[in-house]
Design a protein around this motif. Structure first.
Motif, PDB file in Angstrom:
ATOM      1  N   GLY A  35      -2.221 -77.060  54.636  1.00 50.25           N
ATOM      2  CA  GLY A  35      -2.540 -77.374  53.646  1.00 50.25           C
ATOM      3  C   GLY A  35      -0.748 -77.569  52.699  1.00 50.25           C
ATOM      4  N   GLY A  36       0.506 -78.000  53.837  1.00 52.98           N
ATOM      5  CA  GLY A  36       1.730 -78.114  53.189  1.00 52.98           C
ATOM      6  C   GLY A  36       1.978 -77.242  52.144  1.00 52.98           C
ATOM      7  N   ASN A  37       2.399 -76.099  52.762  1.00 56.48           N
ATOM      8  CA  ASN A  37       2.453 -74.727  52.071  1.00 56.48           C
ATOM      9  C   ASN A  37       4.356 -75.232  52.507  1.00 56.48           C
ATOM     10  OD1 ASN A  37       2.952 -74.753  55.564  1.00 56.48           O
ATOM     11  ND2 ASN A  37       2.821 -72.029  55.436  1.00 56.48           N
ATOM     12  N   ALA A  38       5.298 -76.101  53.103  1.00 62.20           N
ATOM     13  CA  ALA A  38       6.437 -75.205  53.530  1.00 62.20           C
ATOM     14  C   ALA A  38       6.459 -77.028  51.848  1.00 62.20           C
ATOM     15  CB  ALA A  38       6.671 -76.715  54.504  1.00 62.20           C
ATOM     16  N   ALA A  39       5.869 -77.925  51.705  1.00 60.42           N
ATOM     17  CA  ALA A  39       6.197 -78.945  50.434  1.00 60.42           C
ATOM     18  C   ALA A  39       5.343 -77.405  49.377  1.00 60.42           C
ATOM     19  CB  ALA A  39       5.212 -79.935  50.603  1.00 60.42           C
ATOM     20  N   THR A  40       5.014 -77.072  49.484  1.00 52.84           N
ATOM     21  CA  THR A  40       3.741 -76.533  48.439  1.00 52.84           C
ATOM     22  C   THR A  40       4.804 -75.699  47.301  1.00 52.84           C
ATOM     23  OG1 THR A  40       1.968 -76.692  48.860  1.00 52.84           O
ATOM     24  CG2 THR A  40       1.844 -75.065  46.600  1.00 52.84           C
ATOM     25  N   GLN A  41       5.565 -74.944  47.606  1.00 53.04           N
ATOM     26  CA  GLN A  41       7.140 -74.011  47.497  1.00 53.04           C
ATOM     27  C   GLN A  41       7.721 -75.053  47.269  1.00 53.04           C
ATOM     28  OE1 GLN A  41       6.272 -70.911  47.423  1.00 53.04           O
ATOM     29  NE2 GLN A  41       4.123 -71.563  48.665  1.00 53.04           N
ATOM     30  N   ALA A  42       8.007 -76.213  46.856  1.00 56.60           N
ATOM     31  CA  ALA A  42       9.178 -77.121  47.171  1.00 56.60           C
ATOM     32  C   ALA A  42       9.045 -77.961  46.109  1.00 56.60           C
ATOM     33  CB  ALA A  42      10.469 -77.267  47.933  1.00 56.60           C
ATOM     34  N   MET A  43       7.361 -78.477  45.444  1.00 52.09           N
ATOM     35  CA  MET A  43       7.957 -79.559  45.018  1.00 52.09           C
ATOM     36  C   MET A  43       7.737 -80.590  43.561  1.00 52.09           C
ATOM     37  SD  MET A  43       4.559 -81.889  46.278  1.00 52.09           S
ATOM     38  CE  MET A  43       3.556 -80.380  47.215  1.00 52.09           C
ATOM     39  N   ASN A  44       8.176 -79.223  43.003  1.00 49.14           N
ATOM     40  CA  ASN A  44       9.068 -79.692  41.684  1.00 49.14           C
ATOM     41  C   ASN A  44      10.274 -80.381  42.606  1.00 49.14           C
ATOM     42  OD1 ASN A  44       7.389 -79.795  39.868  1.00 49.14           O
ATOM     43  ND2 ASN A  44       7.885 -76.837  39.778  1.00 49.14           N
ATOM     44  N   TYR A  45      11.237 -79.931  43.644  1.00 51.52           N
ATOM     45  CA  TYR A  45      12.339 -80.067  44.055  1.00 51.52           C
ATOM     46  C   TYR A  45      11.675 -82.024  44.626  1.00 51.52           C
ATOM     47  CZ  TYR A  45      17.149 -80.237  45.235  1.00 51.52           C
ATOM     48  OH  TYR A  45      18.987 -81.235  45.246  1.00 51.52           O
ATOM     49  N   ILE A  46      11.210 -81.458  45.489  1.00 52.28           N
ATOM     50  CA  ILE A  46      11.078 -83.219  45.941  1.00 52.28           C
ATOM     51  C   ILE A  46      10.848 -84.576  45.203  1.00 52.28           C
ATOM     52  CG2 ILE A  46       9.248 -84.278  47.234  1.00 52.28           C
ATOM     53  CD1 ILE A  46       8.054 -81.632  48.381  1.00 52.28           C
ATOM     54  N   ASP A  47       9.753 -83.918  43.437  1.00 51.55           N
ATOM     55  CA  ASP A  47       9.518 -84.953  42.846  1.00 51.55           C
ATOM     56  C   ASP A  47      10.494 -84.912  41.844  1.00 51.55           C
ATOM     57  OD1 ASP A  47       7.852 -85.797  41.143  1.00 51.55           O
ATOM     58  OD2 ASP A  47       7.565 -84.501  39.635  1.00 51.55           O
ATOM     59  N   HIS A  48      11.829 -84.202  42.150  1.00 53.32           N
ATOM     60  CA  HIS A  48      13.165 -84.970  41.451  1.00 53.32           C
ATOM     61  C   HIS A  48      13.912 -85.341  41.796  1.00 53.32           C
ATOM     62  CE1 HIS A  48      17.273 -84.069  39.891  1.00 53.32           C
ATOM     63  NE2 HIS A  48      18.323 -83.712  40.865  1.00 53.32           N
ATOM     64  N   LEU A  49      13.522 -85.316  44.017  1.00 57.69           N
ATOM     65  CA  LEU A  49      14.937 -86.243  44.562  1.00 57.69           C
ATOM     66  C   LEU A  49      14.035 -87.860  44.140  1.00 57.69           C
ATOM     67  CD1 LEU A  49      14.948 -83.846  47.947  1.00 57.69           C
ATOM     68  CD2 LEU A  49      16.348 -84.579  45.969  1.00 57.69           C
ATOM     69  N   ILE A  50      12.682 -87.612  44.159  1.00 56.31           N
ATOM     70  CA  ILE A  50      12.260 -88.551  44.556  1.00 56.31           C
ATOM     71  C   ILE A  50      12.632 -90.115  43.164  1.00 56.31           C
ATOM     72  CG2 ILE A  50       9.535 -90.462  43.836  1.00 56.31           C
ATOM     73  CD1 ILE A  50       8.820 -88.202  45.431  1.00 56.31           C
ATOM     74  N   ILE A  51      12.193 -88.764  42.138  1.00 50.34           N
ATOM     75  CA  ILE A  51      12.586 -89.753  40.394  1.00 50.34           C
ATOM     76  C   ILE A  51      13.822 -89.963  40.352  1.00 50.34           C
ATOM     77  CG2 ILE A  51      13.303 -88.929  38.339  1.00 50.34           C
ATOM     78  CD1 ILE A  51      10.140 -87.188  38.855  1.00 50.34           C
ATOM     79  N   THR A  52      14.781 -89.338  40.782  1.00 53.09           N
ATOM     80  CA  THR A  52      16.037 -89.266  41.152  1.00 53.09           C
ATOM     81  C   THR A  52      16.211 -90.840  41.768  1.00 53.09           C
ATOM     82  OG1 THR A  52      16.854 -87.807  42.077  1.00 53.09           O
ATOM     83  CG2 THR A  52      16.690 -87.596  39.592  1.00 53.09           C
ATOM     84  N   GLU A  53      15.601 -91.098  42.729  1.00 48.85           N
ATOM     85  CA  GLU A  53      15.703 -91.648  44.241  1.00 48.85           C
ATOM     86  C   GLU A  53      16.521 -91.943  45.236  1.00 48.85           C
ATOM     87  OE1 GLU A  53      17.434 -95.740  42.266  1.00 48.85           O
ATOM     88  OE2 GLU A  53      15.043 -96.249  40.822  1.00 48.85           O
ATOM     89  N   GLN A  54      16.877 -90.019  45.035  1.00 47.45           N
ATOM     90  CA  GLN A  54      17.701 -89.335  46.502  1.00 47.45           C
ATOM     91  C   GLN A  54      16.890 -89.682  47.848  1.00 47.45           C
ATOM     92  OE1 GLN A  54      20.121 -86.311  45.359  1.00 47.45           O
ATOM     93  NE2 GLN A  54      19.165 -86.354  42.912  1.00 47.45           N
ATOM     94  N   ILE A  55      15.560 -89.362  47.464  1.00 48.90           N
ATOM     95  CA  ILE A  55      14.787 -89.999  48.590  1.00 48.90           C
ATOM     96  C   ILE A  55      13.926 -91.315  49.038  1.00 48.90           C
ATOM     97  CG2 ILE A  55      14.869 -87.560  49.663  1.00 48.90           C
ATOM     98  CD1 ILE A  55      12.509 -86.771  48.714  1.00 48.90           C
ATOM     99  N   GLU A  56      12.895 -91.831  49.400  1.00 48.63           N
ATOM    100  CA  GLU A  56      12.079 -92.794  48.944  1.00 48.63           C
ATOM    101  C   GLU A  56      10.722 -92.069  48.716  1.00 48.63           C
ATOM    102  OE1 GLU A  56      10.822 -95.180  51.843  1.00 48.63           O
ATOM    103  OE2 GLU A  56      12.721 -94.857  53.553  1.00 48.63           O
ATOM    104  N   PRO A  57      10.452 -92.951  47.448  1.00 46.96           N
ATOM    105  CA  PRO A  57       8.420 -92.093  47.656  1.00 46.96           C
ATOM    106  C   PRO A  57       8.082 -91.954  48.759  1.00 46.96           C
ATOM    107  CG  PRO A  57       9.301 -93.824  46.029  1.00 46.96           C
ATOM    108  CD  PRO A  57      10.097 -94.321  47.328  1.00 46.96           C
ATOM    109  N   ILE A  58       6.855 -90.392  48.727  1.00 48.87           N
ATOM    110  CA  ILE A  58       5.984 -90.516  49.770  1.00 48.87           C
ATOM    111  C   ILE A  58       4.854 -89.845  49.739  1.00 48.87           C
ATOM    112  CG2 ILE A  58       7.837 -90.303  50.942  1.00 48.87           C
ATOM    113  CD1 ILE A  58       7.925 -87.116  50.889  1.00 48.87           C
ATOM    114  N   ILE A  59       3.928 -89.922  50.251  1.00 46.39           N
ATOM    115  CA  ILE A  59       2.670 -89.489  49.936  1.00 46.39           C
ATOM    116  C   ILE A  59       2.595 -87.943  50.673  1.00 46.39           C
ATOM    117  CG2 ILE A  59      -0.029 -89.829  49.719  1.00 46.39           C
ATOM    118  CD1 ILE A  59       0.321 -92.559  49.369  1.00 46.39           C
ATOM    119  N   LEU A  60       1.820 -86.697  50.401  1.00 49.51           N
ATOM    120  CA  LEU A  60       2.429 -85.703  51.110  1.00 49.51           C
ATOM    121  C   LEU A  60       0.769 -85.559  50.993  1.00 49.51           C
ATOM    122  CD1 LEU A  60       5.406 -83.610  49.578  1.00 49.51           C
ATOM    123  CD2 LEU A  60       5.270 -84.701  51.846  1.00 49.51           C
ATOM    124  N   VAL A  61       0.054 -85.085  52.728  1.00 47.48           N
ATOM    125  CA  VAL A  61      -1.031 -84.586  52.459  1.00 47.48           C
ATOM    126  C   VAL A  61      -1.032 -83.520  53.482  1.00 47.48           C
ATOM    127  CG1 VAL A  61      -2.860 -85.721  54.441  1.00 47.48           C
ATOM    128  CG2 VAL A  61      -1.815 -87.454  53.260  1.00 47.48           C
TER     129      VAL A  61
END
Length: 263
Positions: A35-61
């Motif tokens: 279910g994407g457990n490793a990402a689920t626990q860090a979703m807000n930070y992943i969002d931050h990294l994308i918004i601040t252009e530190q990583i490319e935008p990604i779709i998580l499945v």
């Protein structure tokens, strides 16, 4: 980030779209087990990294397993727990469904870039194990891999990685020759995983390091295979999530701005 739920071929699939998702664009996609457990626990930070252009935008499945002891294991073998059913060894069937049912549905209904160069697979523990097999069974579908504390202790797996013929329940398995030129893999294990176990899991760290050596022999370049450990790492999401983030920075960070710097 937008969260959607789909039912695809009897699997519950959690789709997370990046902030400012644009259906006219094409995004990198990471297919994740459990279910994407490793990402689920860090979703807000992943969002931050994308918004601040530190990583490319990604779709998580995130694909929720129906029976992970069957879905994620490569061949049948005995359970490590007494009086429990055998581990079913149906990874080939699960990966077939992922590649031929789930991925086409996602590519049709969401703004993905379906090319292998923009498609990753990721997992922890048994999810890492089945992701390794995705790299052997479907090397032209996935070019990026995030392997977190994979179950390299699994019966027969290390001999398989070393090129031996493995026979279980009347079936034979042998590692194919893979062109790793375009593949990138992030590999992680915690240094104290399995140290309190009496089962095969006690070999977790040792076998991961041996697996890394075999992966290097397959042709990964030094720049395309990153292996990290953590001195206090145990086998749980507390360590999986931050190393998933490290993998995202390494794979999809803005190198011009130094965003792949882990220090």
């Amino acid at each position: 980030m937008q969260r959607q739920q789909e039912k695809i071929h009897n699997y519950q699939v959690n789709v997370v779209l990046p902030t400012n998702y644009d259906s006219e664009k094409q995004y990198r996609t990471i297919y994740m087990h459990d279910g994407g457990n490793a990402a689920t626990q860090a979703m807000n930070y992943i969002d931050h990294l994308i918004i601040t252009e530190q990583i490319e935008p990604i779709i998580l499945v995130g694909i929720v397993p129906i029976d992970r002891n069957n879905d994620y294991t490569p061949w049948e073998t005995s359970s490590l727990l007494p009086n429990q059913p055998n581990l079913g060894g149906q990874a080939d069937e699960y990966l077939h469904i992922l590649v031929h049912e789930i991925k086409p549905y996602i590519d049709l209904h969401y703004a993905t870039n379906a090319a292998p160069s923009h498609t990753a697979i990721a997992g922890c523990s048994f999810g890492g194990l089945v992701s390794i097999f995705a790299s052997y069974y479907y090397p032209k579908v996935f070019h990026d891999y995030i392997i977190l504390s994979a179950s390299f202790w699994y019966d027969g797996l290390l001999p398989y990685l070393q090129g031996d013929l493995v026979t279980r329940s009347g079936r034979s398995y042998q590692k194919p020759i893979i062109n790793r030129k375009n593949h990138r893999m992030y590999l992680y294990v915690g240094e104290i995983e399995g140290i309190y176990r009496d089962s095969a899991q006690k070999h977790m760290v040792e076998y991961t390091k041996k697996a890394y050596a075999e992966l290097k022999k397959e042709g990964f370049s030094d720049s395309n295979l990153l292996f990290e450990t953590h001195p206090e790492g145990t086998h749980d999401v507390y360590f999986f999530s931050p190393h998933f983030i490290r993998a995202l920075r390494w794979l999809y960070g803005d190198k011009k701005n130094g965003s792949t710097n882990f220090d």
